[in-house]
Design a protein around this motif. Structure first.
Motif, PDB file in Angstrom:
ATOM      1  N   UNK A 115     111.029 -13.953 -11.248  1.00 47.01           N
ATOM      2  CA  UNK A 115     109.676 -13.632 -10.774  1.00 47.01           C
ATOM      3  C   UNK A 115     109.651 -12.252 -10.121  1.00 47.01           C
ATOM      4  N   UNK A 116     110.652 -11.960  -9.289  1.00 43.71           N
ATOM      5  CA  UNK A 116     110.701 -10.684  -8.580  1.00 43.71           C
ATOM      6  C   UNK A 116     110.836  -9.512  -9.550  1.00 43.71           C
ATOM      7  N   UNK A 144     108.756 -18.038 -14.362  1.00 43.69           N
ATOM      8  CA  UNK A 144     110.000 -17.662 -13.697  1.00 43.69           C
ATOM      9  C   UNK A 144     110.899 -18.849 -13.429  1.00 43.69           C
ATOM     10  N   UNK A 145     110.291 -20.037 -13.259  1.00 48.20           N
ATOM     11  CA  UNK A 145     111.081 -21.253 -13.014  1.00 48.20           C
ATOM     12  C   UNK A 145     111.959 -21.616 -14.214  1.00 48.20           C
ATOM     13  N   UNK A 370     109.954 -25.426  -7.842  1.00 49.79           N
ATOM     14  CA  UNK A 370     109.893 -24.036  -7.382  1.00 49.79           C
ATOM     15  C   UNK A 370     108.460 -23.499  -7.321  1.00 49.79           C
ATOM     16  N   UNK A 371     107.517 -24.240  -7.942  1.00 50.48           N
ATOM     17  CA  UNK A 371     106.119 -23.793  -7.914  1.00 50.48           C
ATOM     18  C   UNK A 371     105.187 -24.842  -7.304  1.00 50.48           C
ATOM     19  N   UNK A 378     108.945 -19.738  -5.662  1.00 50.88           N
ATOM     20  CA  UNK A 378     108.385 -18.769  -6.614  1.00 50.88           C
ATOM     21  C   UNK A 378     106.962 -18.362  -6.240  1.00 50.88           C
ATOM     22  N   UNK A 379     106.222 -19.284  -5.616  1.00 51.04           N
ATOM     23  CA  UNK A 379     104.859 -18.979  -5.192  1.00 51.04           C
ATOM     24  C   UNK A 379     104.862 -17.908  -4.100  1.00 51.04           C
ATOM     25  N   UNK A 380     105.831 -17.990  -3.208  1.00 43.42           N
ATOM     26  CA  UNK A 380     105.938 -17.022  -2.118  1.00 43.42           C
ATOM     27  C   UNK A 380     106.321 -15.638  -2.643  1.00 43.42           C
TER      28      UNK A 380
END
Length: 428
Positions: A115-116, A144-145, A370-371, A378-380
């Motif tokens: 994700x980043x 991304x997960x 993760x979401x 991943x949301x953060x």
């Protein structure tokens, strides 16, 4: 007061006090050990043996390889290749986001890292092209997960170490579910994008596609080398992780020329910190799991689950998915494996469920975690990139979570989907 009450009671209290999961596991384990001198004497040995495994050496190497390829500029090259290939189609950037996430997942092995690396480029580009902010961030967070499902996956390394299963077989088993989730996310995106004022690009000339492919070639070769080496019998998953780190460093320094000496030192420091965090979680969680097993808590919990499901595999698997989806809202994948594998895997084996398929099932559940708020990491990562808060992205992510759950139910009740590739390739 009994050991189980002390162990789980202190663990829950620490979680409610917002103590980090690794510390919560470690401190609750220590509290239980202080109530039993025999357990306390085993603490140093358990801490050492939990992380002193050759298999777990793959974790720092895969983390280093993922960081190297991110800093080497591979994410931009993958995005450019996908954009030149499918960017002209309806909801093209959404498709690019999912495809690139699948490719980058085969390099990083980490959801937040995927994700980043990709979100910083794709989320602003999607918003500029007319995509909704929440939808853009949610899609990148969910795709991304896939990073912990498509190999190489740190989650599979941990599960294989705990369950004593072939990491190579787990890796290949993760490919089909990962790609299916990617396909489900693309379908969900196409449905959501119908009413958005999205700009549609012209189809890229063949020459530009070819140039983008050549530019991304060295990055694309990384998963080929890793998986080809493992399944070709050239090296073990741990050796493959070390090789991929060296390969990534050479590509970053000499081919893409994005990494200098200072950048290389920074990469080593960053990767060391990330590895230390993961291995600290492994050490704390493994001691917790050891107490759960030693005190017979795992057996009791397993028998209770078996009784509750009446020995019905369908009900048991439904129960497992519910437990793991809820757990994924609060704890990371590594901790969840150490907590639940000793309890759930023996029951799954007793009901005749394949342990590799069960590992993939658990990993997909925890990838969805993760979401899922409130602790969907991943949301953060994704929400600040779109300039929205957690509440907004939590609403927007629901269609993508439902798409991923649809795939989860498929692989849960039709494990042959997961085992198709390992069986065809004869991977043991």
């Amino acid at each position: 007061m009994s050991i189980p009450v002390i162990l789980f009671g202190s663990f829950v209290i620490l979680l409610l006090l917002n103590v980090p999961i690794a510390l919560s596991l470690g401190l609750s384990s220590l509290a239980a050990m202080l109530a039993n001198d025999t357990l306390l004497t085993m603490l140093p040995m358990q801490l050492h043996t939990s992380i002193g495994k050759f298999t777990l050496l793959a974790i720092p190497f895969f983390i280093l390889a993922g960081n190297v390829m991110e800093k080497a500029g591979i994410s931009e090259r993958l995005i450019n290749l996908a954009d030149k290939t499918v960017g002209h189609k309806k909801a093209g950037l959404a498709i690019v986001a999912v495809i690139t996430s699948c490719f980058f997942a085969a390099i990083s092995g980490s959801g937040p890292a995927t994700v980043a690396a990709l979100g910083a480029i794709l989320i602003p580009a999607m918003i500029k092209s007319g995509y909704d902010k929440g939808m853009s961030a949610s899609l990148l967070a969910t795709s991304g997960a896939i990073g912990i499902i498509i190999p190489p996956s740190i989650a599979f390394v941990v599960y294989g170490s705990i369950a004593e299963q072939s990491i190579g077989r787990l890796f290949i088993a993760g490919i089909t579910p990962g790609l299916l989730i990617g396909a489900a996310l693309i379908i969900a995106s196409l449905i959501l994008c119908r009413k958005m004022p999205i700009e549609q690009k012209e189809k890229a000339p063949r020459e530009e596609v070819w140039e983008a492919l050549k530019d991304a070639f060295w990055g694309l070769m990384m998963p080929v080398i890793i998986l080809g080496g493992i399944y070709g019998g050239i090296f073990t998953p741990t050796e493959a992780a070390a090789f991929s780190a060296v390969y990534g460093i050479l590509v970053g320094i000499f081919v893409y020329k994005k990494i200098n000496f200072k950048g290389f030192i920074d990469l080593l420091v960053e990767s060391s910190v990330q590895s230390a965090v993961v291995l600290f979680i492994v050490a704390s969680a493994s001691v917790f799991a050891w107490i759960v097993t030693t005190e017979g808590i795992a057996d009791m919990a397993g028998e209770a689950i078996l009784t509750f499901s009446g020995g019905n595999k369908i009900l048991f698997l439904l129960f497992v998915n519910i437990i793991l989806l809820i757990a994924g809202c609060f704890i990371d994948a590594v901790s969840a494996f150490y907590l639940f594998v000793p309890i759930l895997l023996p029951v799954a084996l007793e009901l005749g469920y394949d342990p590799v398929a069960f590992g993939v099932l658990m990993t997909v559940n925890l990838a969805i975690g993760q979401v899922t708020p409130p602790v969907g990491v991943n949301l953060y990562v994704a929400s600040p990139m779109a300039g929205i808060n957690l509440k907004e992205i939590s609403k927007s992510v629901m269609p993508f979570i439902l798409a991923a759950i649809a795939v989860l139910l498929l692989i849960t009740y039709v494990p042959q989907v997961t085992l198709l590739l390992p069986n065809l390739m004869g991977v043991k």
